[in-house]
Scaffold this motif. Structure first.
Motif, PDB file in Angstrom:
ATOM      1  N   UNK A 199      -5.523   6.912 -13.521  1.00  0.00           N
ATOM      2  CA  UNK A 199      -4.312   7.695 -13.256  1.00  0.00           C
ATOM      3  C   UNK A 199      -3.656   7.170 -11.982  1.00  0.00           C
ATOM      4  N   UNK A 200      -2.437   6.689 -12.125  1.00  0.00           N
ATOM      5  CA  UNK A 200      -1.784   6.017 -11.002  1.00  0.00           C
ATOM      6  C   UNK A 200      -0.986   6.991 -10.136  1.00  0.00           C
ATOM      7  N   UNK A 201      -1.031   6.780  -8.815  1.00  0.00           N
ATOM      8  CA  UNK A 201      -0.229   7.619  -7.914  1.00  0.00           C
ATOM      9  C   UNK A 201       1.244   7.214  -7.918  1.00  0.00           C
ATOM     10  N   UNK A 202       2.083   8.065  -7.286  1.00  0.00           N
ATOM     11  CA  UNK A 202       3.500   7.727  -7.080  1.00  0.00           C
ATOM     12  C   UNK A 202       3.646   6.702  -5.970  1.00  0.00           C
ATOM     13  N   UNK A 203       2.779   6.790  -4.964  1.00  0.00           N
ATOM     14  CA  UNK A 203       2.766   5.804  -3.882  1.00  0.00           C
ATOM     15  C   UNK A 203       1.452   5.962  -3.124  1.00  0.00           C
ATOM     16  N   UNK A 204       1.120   4.923  -2.360  1.00  0.00           N
ATOM     17  CA  UNK A 204      -0.007   4.998  -1.432  1.00  0.00           C
ATOM     18  C   UNK A 204       0.581   4.792  -0.044  1.00  0.00           C
ATOM     19  N   UNK A 205       0.304   5.718   0.869  1.00  0.00           N
ATOM     20  CA  UNK A 205       0.841   5.608   2.217  1.00  0.00           C
ATOM     21  C   UNK A 205      -0.320   5.394   3.188  1.00  0.00           C
ATOM     22  N   UNK A 206      -0.371   4.203   3.774  1.00  0.00           N
ATOM     23  CA  UNK A 206      -1.464   3.851   4.689  1.00  0.00           C
ATOM     24  C   UNK A 206      -0.928   3.815   6.104  1.00  0.00           C
ATOM     25  N   UNK A 207      -1.217   4.851   6.872  1.00  0.00           N
ATOM     26  CA  UNK A 207      -0.875   4.860   8.301  1.00  0.00           C
ATOM     27  C   UNK A 207      -2.101   4.334   9.040  1.00  0.00           C
ATOM     28  N   UNK A 208      -1.992   3.093   9.519  1.00  0.00           N
ATOM     29  CA  UNK A 208      -3.180   2.460  10.129  1.00  0.00           C
ATOM     30  C   UNK A 208      -3.616   3.171  11.418  1.00  0.00           C
ATOM     31  N   UNK A 241      -2.858   9.373   0.506  1.00  0.00           N
ATOM     32  CA  UNK A 241      -2.774   9.054   1.946  1.00  0.00           C
ATOM     33  C   UNK A 241      -4.199   8.786   2.421  1.00  0.00           C
ATOM     34  N   UNK A 242      -4.677   7.557   2.245  1.00  0.00           N
ATOM     35  CA  UNK A 242      -6.060   7.247   2.607  1.00  0.00           C
ATOM     36  C   UNK A 242      -6.223   7.136   4.127  1.00  0.00           C
ATOM     37  N   UNK A 243      -7.303   7.705   4.644  1.00  0.00           N
ATOM     38  CA  UNK A 243      -7.519   7.720   6.097  1.00  0.00           C
ATOM     39  C   UNK A 243      -8.781   6.975   6.518  1.00  0.00           C
ATOM     40  N   UNK A 244      -9.470   6.362   5.562  1.00  0.00           N
ATOM     41  CA  UNK A 244     -10.612   5.510   5.929  1.00  0.00           C
ATOM     42  C   UNK A 244     -10.276   4.076   5.518  1.00  0.00           C
ATOM     43  N   UNK A 245     -10.928   3.110   6.147  1.00  0.00           N
ATOM     44  CA  UNK A 245     -10.678   1.715   5.786  1.00  0.00           C
ATOM     45  C   UNK A 245     -11.075   1.493   4.329  1.00  0.00           C
ATOM     46  N   UNK A 246     -12.219   2.068   3.920  1.00  0.00           N
ATOM     47  CA  UNK A 246     -12.679   1.957   2.531  1.00  0.00           C
ATOM     48  C   UNK A 246     -11.587   2.370   1.545  1.00  0.00           C
ATOM     49  N   UNK A 247     -10.994   3.519   1.787  1.00  0.00           N
ATOM     50  CA  UNK A 247      -9.959   4.013   0.873  1.00  0.00           C
ATOM     51  C   UNK A 247      -8.694   3.171   0.982  1.00  0.00           C
ATOM     52  N   UNK A 248      -8.383   2.698   2.184  1.00  0.00           N
ATOM     53  CA  UNK A 248      -7.139   1.934   2.374  1.00  0.00           C
ATOM     54  C   UNK A 248      -7.199   0.567   1.699  1.00  0.00           C
TER      55      UNK A 248
END
Lengths: 374, 374
Positions: free
Chosen positions: B169-178, B138-145
């Protein structure tokens, strides 16, 4: 770079893992065959990871094997303190430090020269350095030759539990020079035999019967007996790993006796007992519990105790292990899933086992009470 | 567990990696949709890894999203100190300590809540804990998103070099709440834009031209502009990673400006400059060198400087960086192979680059001298 004369490699066991497949070479004097090792080295730089016991015995020979007629390759080495109690993050960092200081790059190869601790640490370092570099196993203890060097389990201990941090990471090859067993202390030899016995119990009754007949030969280090025990152990392990690399089920059966054994190792402080010694006591406990559940005949339990006793291995945990200590350490075992402790237990005729969380809790309690003073 | 209303997820970008494929959800308010997150949680136990800056803002919300109408799941959290300088082994051990002390087992899920440092550390911890557990970003910075949360690169720094220890190592999902970008400092927003610019330069000229026209909208945080920039960045990254997960070639092009940038980060001490700031200066240096080699028109170099300057990003390294410092740090870069430093350089029309060790060494020297006082 010459291919080795076919006659010198007694046996090759293939570990079939698709594009991660690799050979296990087993034979006497294989470290005298530079070509065998060199064909699996990637790049021009090699880092040999070994320890203070093995380095004086074999580091020079391995360096020779890596560089003989091969002037493009340069070898660095890092010599770790010997023993399970150093299988930790601080010691692992020494490998990374050496690799970074030596400016090794992605095209380098890590070589593990030593027993199970060196192999597990070097393998995890190879998995994590630059997110993965090539890696070769040269196991020098019976324990590592019959078990830990094969199958790609790598890792280190956490103060609260064994092998809790690591990776599944396969080597390019495993090179077993059975001559290295000539320098192995008796206690270490016996420790390896505990894992050999395991293969018979979980899946290979004829092999167990062979061991019962040949135990004296193994203890006397007869080369042909040792070579057969190593080959048959590697074949058993390779078959299991090929079917279940990441341990979703079947592979867990290779851990017969290990849940009890890991608890002993953790509970008494890493290194107080050799891994195989703890596994031997753990195997007796697993057999005892299997018998209490009515899953095996008493005769099998007796044969387990018999063969391990003959090998001069412990058949009960040390006095320091209490029921509570077993329970609290086993609660963080990797085989716990959603809070339920699954165990490998013997079930049916000789050579059969199950991996299950579906057993009567009372049997576990009774076994723990039977083997602990308090 | 309800599936989310389709209307709430603005976009799904799929990362196509066979049996390791996963979705990236992008949209405003996605943390208000518990079902979206919960469908990717394995087991009953979750460990949220976050930092002292992000925890007060979003930890409660994420815990709610994980547990709402889902009483079987329990959530633990570990709050790390914030900043690149804590991306080290000591801090990583805090994650393992928490996981072991909480008796998490193989059926648990690690959740990375924060920027690139948290994602890289949590991802590596998930890769190594019990040799691999499930993991959600769950990335919370633009860099990570736009970059670090996608593609499975995880790891920590070594005192002598960035990201030298880690795993794919791959995640199950990436959730980006803008919506999480509303709390992001301006400097951090600009840092993320450096990576957005990168995608345009290496492979997507129309996207670069869109950025030139919409930079003010991005800096003003117009939701639709940010959403488009994130979506197009993730699509570019997903396409590259799907073709070359383990970085045997193509994937390296995502590191435009990063070899110079990592040297700046290492040379000035981790955290002195934000990652994107160092990448921005590094991108100008790569463009300068590409122009010296005659591989791009001067107009492209000027457009690179222009857009990064407008984004208030640095376009030259700090005074502390000398030619020698650059050279000695770049010698341990992961893209060195058999001693040869390969670089990502622009070549041809806008949106084209190469990854190569075949360039005139003088051009590199000239660029370093042009950007360093000594």
């Amino acid at each position: 770079m010459q291919p080795p004369a076919a006659s010198r490699v007694s046996t090759v066991v293939d570990v079939d893992l698709g594009d991660r497949s690799y050979p296990i070479y087993i034979g006497a004097g294989l470290l005298n065959e530079p070509g065998l090792l060199q064909r699996h080295v990637h790049g021009k730089r090699v880092l040999v990871v070994t320890n203070t016991t093995v380095a004086p015995l074999y580091l020079e020979k391995v360096t020779w094997a890596l560089t003989h007629d091969n002037p493009n390759v340069s070898v660095e080495s890092v010599i770790l303190p010997d023993g399970e109690k150093y299988k930790d993050m601080d010691t692992l960092m020494k490998v990374f430090d050496k690799a970074v200081e030596s400016r090794l790059d992605r095209r380098c190869t890590f070589v593990a020269l030593g027993g199970g601790v060196v192999g597990d640490m070097c393998g995890f370092a190879a998995a994590a350095f630059l997110r993965g570099v090539n890696f070769i196993q040269i196991p020098t203890t019976l324990m590592a030759q019959v078990d830990s060097s094969v199958g790609g389990k790598t890792g280190i201990n956490h103060p609260l539990g064994k092998n809790l941090i690591g990776a599944f990471y396969q080597p390019q090859c495993v090179l077993i020079d059975t001559d290295t067993l000539n320098t192995l202390p008796d206690k270490e030899l016996a420790s390896g035999i505990a894992e050999v016995v395991k293969y018979g119990l979980i899946r290979d009754a004829p092999f167990f019967e062979w061991q019962e007949k040949n135990l004296s030969a193994l203890l006397a280090r007869e080369p042909s007996a040792l070579a057969y025990a190593i080959k048959r152990s590697c074949e058993n392990k390779a078959e299991v790993v090929a079917q279940d690399e990441k341990e979703s089920g079947l592979r867990a059966t290779l851990n017969l006796g290990h849940t009890f054994g890991h608890a002993i190792e953790t509970g008494t402080g890493y290194g107080a007992w050799l891994h195989g010694e703890a596994v031997a006591a753990g195997t007796v406990m697993a057999a005892d519990m299997s018998h209490r559940l009515g899953w095996i005949d008493e005769s099998i339990k007796k044969r387990v105790i018999n063969i391990l006793e003959k090998a001069k291995l412990p058949i009960a945990p040390p006095g320091a292990m209490t029921v509570e200590k077993f329970k609290s350490i086993m609660a963080v075992d990797k085989k716990v899933a959603d809070g339920l402790l699954r165990l490998i237990l013997l079930k049916g005729p000789l050579g059969s086992c199950v991996f299950t969380g579906d057993y009567d809790r009372n049997a576990l309690d009774e076994t723990l009470r039977a083997f602990c003073d308090s």
